[in-house]
Design an enzyme around this catalytic site. Structure first.
Site, PDB file in Angstrom:
ATOM      1  CB  CYS A   1      -0.822   0.048   1.236  1.00 38.03           C
ATOM      2  SG  CYS A   1      -2.342  -1.240   1.327  1.00 38.03           S
TER       3      CYS A   1
ATOM      4  CE  LYS B   1      11.605  -3.294  -5.450  1.00 39.66           C
ATOM      5  NZ  LYS B   1      11.917  -4.820  -5.768  1.00 39.66           N
TER       6      LYS B   1
HETATM    7  O1  M6R Z   1      12.695  -5.182   0.769  1.00 43.60           O
HETATM    8  P1  M6R Z   1      12.927  -6.463   1.216  1.00 43.60           P
HETATM    9  O2  M6R Z   1      14.475  -6.949   0.485  1.00 43.60           O
HETATM   10  O3  M6R Z   1      13.111  -6.950   2.668  1.00 43.60           O
HETATM   11  O4  M6R Z   1      12.053  -7.681   0.464  1.00 43.60           O
HETATM   12  C1  M6R Z   1      12.098  -8.993   0.501  1.00 43.60           C
HETATM   13  C2  M6R Z   1      11.316  -9.605  -0.238  1.00 43.60           C
HETATM   14  O5  M6R Z   1       9.730  -9.265  -0.191  1.00 43.60           O
HETATM   15  C3  M6R Z   1      11.516  -9.476  -1.889  1.00 43.60           C
HETATM   16  O6  M6R Z   1      12.708  -9.772  -1.959  1.00 43.60           O
HETATM   17  C4  M6R Z   1      10.685 -10.228  -2.693  1.00 43.60           C
HETATM   18  O7  M6R Z   1      10.778 -11.571  -2.382  1.00 43.60           O
HETATM   19  C5  M6R Z   1      10.952  -9.995  -4.212  1.00 43.60           C
HETATM   20  N1  M6R Z   1       9.823  -9.377  -4.923  1.00 43.60           N
HETATM   21  C6  M6R Z   1      11.374 -10.897  -4.895  1.00 43.60           C
HETATM   22  O8  M6R Z   1      11.922 -10.527  -6.091  1.00 43.60           O
END
Ligand code: M6R
Length: 610
Positions: free
Chosen positions: A2, A605
């Site tokens: 969000c 994301k």
């Molecule tokens: O912002 P973050 O690195 O903590 O996010 C972790 C995951 O949500 C993120 O890497 C997710 O798995 C991606 N969309 C994968 O491509």
């Protein structure tokens, strides 16, 4: 998850246009539904529906909404299905209070019941609506917006941020209670948003808010207050040097492809930055700890697995990679005041990671080292120390360049630690650092060039494959998992990433004639992985190889496209390069299937919820 944006303008009457423009930059946070509440002459015009900003804009004319202030929200659904009624912003009991949130309320069910029982008209199943009602409730008893917003946070449990206003009052109020919030002061407007990209179209004069702070936006200023006692805080805005163009596609059809192509430069940038930043303090932290954990989610976790192998191989130092949400139940009681948690997160806002950060801090259980991309994130402000990934904005939901940067950071730290503790001799360490700095950027570019067409062709042959496996061994364990994550995330093919020697312990039974299994290898480990390739090949499986060209591997590929060859280099660089063809393969497969790889269904994301 969000994204909210609130704007108060001095001479603006085109609030819809600017809210749409700013919100578009937050699309990566959620695209289940979109809404805009615009205030014009003391009346709130609320338009919302399911779909992306552009789709809802063309359907409801969001850009044409007039007024001088308003709030927009992009939703990634958690509480309540992605429907028009659950779309945000929401009204309070009457069309006077309007507001929207980001985050989750843990006491949603109890609080909704309480509100309904006391006469509130709650229309949706969405927890964001309760924020507006909480303000409405306290306004009834105080008659004052400032106090109503402040007191509302006493009722709301969870991690969230919200923006709220009243039709007949010129201000917009926003609070940060665990989810990110940034404010901006432009010449004729003030703005508050979940993230910087939606502020940059108006200004780079920004204020990063801390938890339990609240802002009051008027056309001329942003005032910051402590939620607890309403005391005004003296916070000086800072000039952000983030280039707003980073949030543009720059001629590429998708952000994902652009971000893959940025990787050669990312290596240069991150190597330059990390070496300039006196990295000894981080190496010391790792060396001094009595136990070390690498805590991350998704792609960041996969990079952490690559990191664990690097620390073992180059420094002889054990680090345990743990998934963020798993950390407390699995390792929470093993921490001591000498432990180190390396918290890896692109966004620096992932709730599963912030939970670990809070657990460590609240119980004085050792130190935390953040590795993060988003400057100004909660992780950056609260970790004992942090290493920036130096990637600029990563807009596409699938992580590519940040995963790459993380892997390079681990390779670098492990080498320096190995040099320091004598696991590597100084010459060996210097040589590898030289390779990371000078050869890797060139090799990364070569890999993109070399595997671009091949992966495009290979993707076409995998279009109708319902599922497949990616297997790695040793240093390519995390790479295989990352490749599989990319394929399932943006292509919707079921794809498992696992350790190649483990495949025979059960999953092998899935292999029938032509069943595709992708093997990812370094030249150091190909002697071993060849056993695992054989186990699949002799059962008729289609074996696809990612790695350097090696004669002994050639008999196992039936077509040229089944050998995704990376340029020759050191076996230690192989795991870094091997991920690129997998990123490209998933990209082309996604596009071939008619999916927008930047915005895969059901995802966001930045996951600021449990
Ligand atoms: O912002 P973050 O690195 O903590 O996010 C972790 C995951 O949500 C993120 O890497 C997710 O798995 C991606 N969309 C994968 O491509």
């Amino acid at each position: 998850m969000c994204g909210i944006t609130g704007i108060v303008g001095r001479s603006r009457n085109d609030i819809g246009r600017i809210l749409v423009e700013c919100s578009r930059k937050l699309t990566y946070r959620g695209y289940d539904s979109v809404g805009v509440a615009a205030v014009n002459n003391g009346k709130v015009d609320l338009r919302k529906n399911v779909g992306t900003v552009d789709a809802v804009d063309s359907e409801l004319g969001l850009s044409e909404m007039i007024g001088d202030r308003g709030i927009a929200q992009l939703r990634w659904a958690t509480y309540g299905a992605p429907t028009i009624i659950n779309a945000q912003p929401h009204f309070g009991c009457e069309e006077v209070f309007y507001g929207a949130h980001n985050g989750n309320l843990h006491n949603y069910y109890e609080y909704r019941k309480e509100l309904v029982e006391t006469g509130h008209i709650v229309r949706s199943e969405n927890d964001g609506e309760l924020c507006v009602h909480a303000v409405d409730k306290y306004y009834e008893s105080t008659g004052d917006m400032f106090d109503a917003v402040r007191f509302s946070t006493r009722d709301l449990k969870g991690a969230f941020a919200f923006a709220v206003g009243r039709a007949d009052e010129p201000e917009i109020y926003a609070v940060k209670m665990g989810s990110s919030l940034v404010a901006g002061i432009a010449e004729n407007d003030t703005i508050v948003s979940s993230d910087l990209p939606s502020i940059l179209p108006l200004t780079n004069n920004v204020l990063y808010l801390q938890d339990s702070e609240m802002v009051v936006l008027t056309p001329d200023e942003v005032k910051v207050y402590r939620v607890e006692d309403g005391k005004q805080l003296n916070r000086i805005p800072e000039i952000s040097n983030v280039d707003a163009r980073a949030a543009e596609k720059g001629g590429y059809p998708h952000f994902m492809l652009k971000e893959i192509h940025e990787q050669p430069q990312i290596v240069r940038d991150v190597m330059g930055l990390i070496q300039k930043s006196k990295p000894e303090k981080w190496i010391q932290m790792i060396e001094d700890a009595s136990s070390r954990y690498l805590v991350a989610c998704g792609s960041s976790h996969n990079a952490g697995i690559v990191g664990t192998y690097f620390f073992n191989r180059l420094a002889g130092v054990p680090i345990t990679p743990v998934i963020g949400g798993q950390f407390e139940p699995m390792c929470g009681n093993t921490l001591t005041d000498e432990s180190l948690c390396i918290l890896v997160s692109q966004s620096g806002e992932t709730k599963d990671i912030l939970n670990v950060l809070n657990h460590v801090r609240n119980n004085n259980l050792g130190k935390t080292l953040g590795i993060l991309n988003v400057v100004g994130s909660t992780l950056m402000f609260n970790a004992d120390s942090y290493i920036p990934m130096a990637c600029g904005y990563e807009i596409s939901v699938p992580a590519t360049k940040t995963y790459y940067s993380q892997s390079v950071i681990f390779a670098y730290l492990a080498t320096r630690l190995g040099e320091r503790n004598g696991h590597l001799d100084s010459q060996e360490a210097k040589q590898f650092i030289h390779q990371l700095e000078n050869e890797l950027p060139i090799l990364t570019q070569k890999t993109i060039d070399k595997t671009g067409i091949l992966t495009k062709d290979l993707a076409r042959t995998l279009m109708d494959t319902p599922d497949l496996y990616c297997l790695g061994y040793g240093l390519t364990d995390g790479v295989a998992r990352e490749g599989a994550l990319k394929i399932k995330e943006i292509c919707y093919n079921h794809c498992e990433g696992m350790y190649s020697s483990e495949f025979k312990h059960g999953p092998l039974s899935i292999v029938t004639d032509g069943y595709p299994v992708i093997f990812i290898t370094t030249t150091e480990d190909s002697w071993m992985i060849i056993n695992h390739i054989n186990e699949v090949a002799c059962r008729g499986g289609r074996t696809i190889i990612v790695g350097e060209r090696e004669e002994k591997l050639e008999p196992y590929v039936a077509n040229t496209i089944d050998y995704l060859e990376v340029p020759s280099s050191s076996p230690l660089l192989n795991p870094l390069l091997d991920v690129i063809p997998l990123q490209l393969l998933s990209y082309y497969l996604s596009v071939d299937k008619g999916i927008n790889p930047d915005l895969p269904r059901n995802l966001s994301k930045t996951l600021t919820v449990d």
